[in-house]
Design a protein around this motif. Structure first.
Motif, PDB file in Angstrom:
ATOM      1  N   PRO A 186       0.801  -1.231   0.000  1.00 31.41           N
ATOM      2  CA  PRO A 186       0.000   0.000   0.000  1.00 31.41           C
ATOM      3  C   PRO A 186       0.829   1.274   0.000  1.00 31.41           C
ATOM      4  CG  PRO A 186      -0.877  -1.577   1.571  1.00 31.41           C
ATOM      5  CD  PRO A 186       0.427  -2.131   1.085  1.00 31.41           C
ATOM      6  N   GLN A 187       1.990   1.260   0.664  1.00 30.11           N
ATOM      7  CA  GLN A 187       2.846   2.449   0.724  1.00 30.11           C
ATOM      8  C   GLN A 187       4.061   2.362  -0.200  1.00 30.11           C
ATOM      9  OE1 GLN A 187       1.756   1.057   3.916  1.00 30.11           O
ATOM     10  NE2 GLN A 187       0.050   2.498   3.657  1.00 30.11           N
ATOM     11  N   GLN A 188       4.668   1.189  -0.275  1.00 29.39           N
ATOM     12  CA  GLN A 188       5.936   1.057  -0.992  1.00 29.39           C
ATOM     13  C   GLN A 188       5.776   0.635  -2.445  1.00 29.39           C
ATOM     14  OE1 GLN A 188       8.913  -1.186   1.227  1.00 29.39           O
ATOM     15  NE2 GLN A 188       7.822  -0.790   3.142  1.00 29.39           N
ATOM     16  N   GLY A 189       4.561   0.286  -2.834  1.00 34.25           N
ATOM     17  CA  GLY A 189       4.347  -0.134  -4.210  1.00 34.25           C
ATOM     18  C   GLY A 189       4.814  -1.564  -4.443  1.00 34.25           C
ATOM     19  N   PHE A 190       5.250  -1.838  -5.663  1.00 32.72           N
ATOM     20  CA  PHE A 190       5.648  -3.195  -6.039  1.00 32.72           C
ATOM     21  C   PHE A 190       6.879  -3.629  -5.256  1.00 32.72           C
ATOM     22  CE2 PHE A 190       8.358  -5.953  -8.652  1.00 32.72           C
ATOM     23  CZ  PHE A 190       7.525  -7.057  -8.766  1.00 32.72           C
ATOM     24  N   ILE A 191       6.802  -4.811  -4.630  1.00 36.64           N
ATOM     25  CA  ILE A 191       7.936  -5.414  -3.931  1.00 36.64           C
ATOM     26  C   ILE A 191       8.284  -6.712  -4.634  1.00 36.64           C
ATOM     27  CG2 ILE A 191       8.750  -6.419  -1.760  1.00 36.64           C
ATOM     28  CD1 ILE A 191       7.036  -4.477  -0.256  1.00 36.64           C
ATOM     29  N   SER A 192       9.529  -6.855  -5.010  1.00 33.65           N
ATOM     30  CA  SER A 192       9.966  -8.007  -5.789  1.00 33.65           C
ATOM     31  C   SER A 192       9.787  -9.309  -5.012  1.00 33.65           C
ATOM     32  CB  SER A 192      11.439  -7.853  -6.173  1.00 33.65           C
ATOM     33  OG  SER A 192      11.959  -9.061  -6.691  1.00 33.65           O
ATOM     34  N   PRO A 193       9.348 -10.378  -5.689  1.00 39.31           N
ATOM     35  CA  PRO A 193       9.273 -11.688  -5.031  1.00 39.31           C
ATOM     36  C   PRO A 193      10.627 -12.126  -4.487  1.00 39.31           C
ATOM     37  CG  PRO A 193       8.064 -11.722  -7.097  1.00 39.31           C
ATOM     38  CD  PRO A 193       8.803 -10.417  -7.061  1.00 39.31           C
ATOM     39  N   GLY A 194      11.713 -11.688  -5.141  1.00 39.01           N
ATOM     40  CA  GLY A 194      13.038 -12.037  -4.656  1.00 39.01           C
ATOM     41  C   GLY A 194      13.336 -11.474  -3.284  1.00 39.01           C
TER      42      GLY A 194
END
Length: 609
Positions: free
Chosen positions: A382-390
């Motif tokens: 919600p705040q940081q946007g896309f977070i990599s699965p890695g």
């Protein structure tokens, strides 16, 4: 290694040798091990075709002088392939040895680990003439690599049983024993009220010594460093080897204040830096290295052992980042970084509860058509946007959240498959879902899968579960049972990243697999890398013999596609065709459109553009 596990490995090797011998129409297949000084070879395992006499009993202490011309090439990793034994020099020891066994053709492949010759894998032909073709040699070399991996595991497990608490090279306590000794030190600190310290000593650039001078020199250096550290310690201090180039030191009774403890710990660390940074003689050479030292103080037993180890590792890595050959104490800045990681773990918990995840699907192409997809998870914070699965998947695995997350992925994928089953041009699609080792190990995994199939109404044949090689090593019977139950329902299984692990090829026969996925590291530069091409070709040949489908992962260039098609690969996945897409985007794919896209790629390759 327990007797049961040793017997299981021996049985697996015997089965593998039988399958290999029969597949390549050999009369014998076997393994040899070498003595540490390479003066003797021992036939440890053997399979013989019906009507062919065993040679194992006569080859339990074979003088390697009889293999003199082959030993150096084997040590260098070179395969010895002799199509006609009569072509060897008439009076050579090697020819006489082979003819005594009535061998007409032979191939011997080295089993290599970290540059060291572990043993030899070979095939004999005694009843017919034979030629060792390049394709056969490539396939056998791939098999030899897998066998070497199995022998490595056997050696590691044997050492673990023999030396459960001590490091074999230095005779120091290992990490397992360190945990117990550190717990005792914390308890003593709680009783006495006096401070202690944990030091982590890491050798900088030790890898370069191993690469330039060899592992024997590297081992000798580690032993000398261990002696230097030991000589600087008090009798009450504890020292352990915790990793390849890492040593831990536990200092107790350093004073009643943190300032006194820090002073004593820093004094020892400086002495270690000075002593280890001096040139140390190694045979005819002198090697000078630096060290990075991390220090974490303790007072009482309120800080758990695991947390103390994390703190000292943070400090050591900070010392490396500061330019190496330096000392760093754990402090609150490092703690802040640790807390940030902890915050991500908390966010992951919340994301699981609030279902902040969604799936995308990467197309899998076969015969110019969309035949399936692989479901891939995405997280939009919600705040940081896309977070990599890695980034978040390792946290999920460490915290155990990978289990509920994995369950959610399976249910979402099944629900989507049901929707696609109602769309004419997509009803044939299969969907591959990655299963984590922790998720698959759950006792109720099969029951949850069955319930998911019932709840969603999906056709089980459309669901493909992707496992990794490492998951098939331990608790084999339990894994086979789970896979068998699901296979009975129609669920299929794929082996992901094939060729990157150390497991024996025997598992391909033991588990109900329907598909192999070639890891993208073997796909890279197929047109310019002969080794990658040989490995890929061997995997395709092996899969064909076992009637397994093969999917080439990570296909990104037209050249890679052309090479794969020339080798006989028919199924592909990668950015050359499509990035992972939303479910709506998958639905917009028309068969004719995809066929045109595929033909375009082929046409471009033919035109050299």
């Amino acid at each position: 290694m327990t007797g049961a596990s040793t017997a299981y490995l021996d049985d697996a090797i015997e089965q593998a040798l039988s399958g290999i011998g029969e597949f390549f129409e050999a009369d014998r297949s076997y393994l040899f091990s070498f003595s540490p000084d390479y003066q003797f070879a021992k036939n440890t395992h053997e399979w013989c075709a019906i009507g062919v006499s065993s040679q194992k009993a006569q080859l339990q202490q074979l003088d390697t002088e009889l293999l003199a011309s082959w030993m150096q090439p084997l040590k260098e990793g070179t395969t010895i392939a002799i199509s006609d034994v009569s072509s060897l020099p008439a009076q050579s020891a090697e020819r006489l040895l082979l003819e005594l066994q009535h061998i007409r053709s032979v191939i011997m492949l080295p089993l290599i680990s970290s540059g060291n010759l572990l043993g030899m894998f070979g095939l004999d032909i005694v009843r017919t003439d034979n030629v060792w073709w390049d394709e056969t040699i490539a396939a056998l070399e791939l098999i030899a690599g897998n066998i070497a991996g199995g022998l490595i595991r056997q050696a590691v497990e044997t050492k673990a049983e023999r030396l459960a608490f001590y490091d074999e090279l230095t005779s120091l306590p290992n990490r397992r024993l360190l945990l117990e000794l550190l717990q005792q030190a914390l308890a003593n600190s709680a009783r006495s009220g006096r401070f202690g310290a944990l030091l982590l000593v890491d050798l900088d650039n030790f890898k370069s010594l191993n690469e330039s001078q060899g592992h024997q020199q590297g081992d000798q250096y580690l032993q000398m460093v261990a002696q230097i550290i030991r000589h600087k310690l008090r009798d009450s201090d504890v020292m352990a080897r915790t990793g390849g180039d890492e040593f831990a030191v536990v200092l107790s009774d350093l004073g009643s204040t943190s300032q006194d403890a820090a002073m004593h710990a820093r004094k020892l660390a400086d002495q270690l830096l000075s002593s280890i940074n001096c040139p140390i003689p190694l045979n005819e050479h002198r090697y000078q290295a630096s060290v990075s030292v991390g220090i974490s103080l303790f007072h009482g037993d309120k800080t758990p052992v695991d947390e103390l180890l994390k703190q000292v590792e943070m400090a050591m890595y900070r010392a490396k980042a500061a330019g190496r050959n330096s000392v760093e104490f754990f402090d609150t800045r490092m703690q802040i970084l640790a807390e940030q990681r902890g915050q991500l773990a908390q966010d992951l918990h919340q994301a699981t509860r609030q279902q902040q995840f969604h799936l995308v699907y990467q197309p899998i192409i076969r015969q110019k058509k969309l035949c399936g997809v692989e479901a891939l998870i995405r997280w939009h914070h919600p705040q940081q946007g896309f977070i990599s699965p890695g980034i978040f998947i390792p946290f999920a695995e460490q915290s155990g959240l990978i289990v509920p997350i994995g369950d959610w992925v399976i249910k979402q994928a099944c629900t989507q498959l049901v929707r696609w089953q109602k769309i004419k041009h997509l009803r044939h699609l299969s969907c591959s879902v990655n299963i984590s080792a922790l998720q698959f190990a759950q006792d109720n995994f099969v029951e949850k899968m069955i319930q998911c199939l019932l709840d969603t109404g999906v056709s089980p044949e459309r669901l493909k579960l992707e496992l990794t090689e490492g998951m098939l090593i331990d608790d084999v019977e339990n894994i086979r049972t789970k896979m068998g139950k699901l296979q009975t329902l129609g669920v299929t299984f794929s082996l992901d990243d094939f060729g990157t692990g150390y497991s024996s090829l025997s598992y391909l026969h033991r588990f109900p697999l329907s598909q192999l996925k070639i890891d993208q590291q073997f796909i890279r530069n197929l047109d310019t890398n002969p080794q990658n091409k040989a490995i890929t070709k061997a995997i395709l040949a092996l899969a064909a013999s076992l009637e397994l489908e093969v999917v080439a992962e990570g296909v990104e260039t037209q050249a890679e596609l052309a090479q794969l098609r020339a080798l006989g690969c028919e199924s592909f996945q990668g950015f050359l065709f499509s990035k992972p897409l939303s479910s709506d985007a998958i639905e917009s794919f028309e068969p004719e459109t995809l066929a045109k896209l595929f033909d375009l790629q082929i046409a471009r390759q033919k035109n050299g553009s």
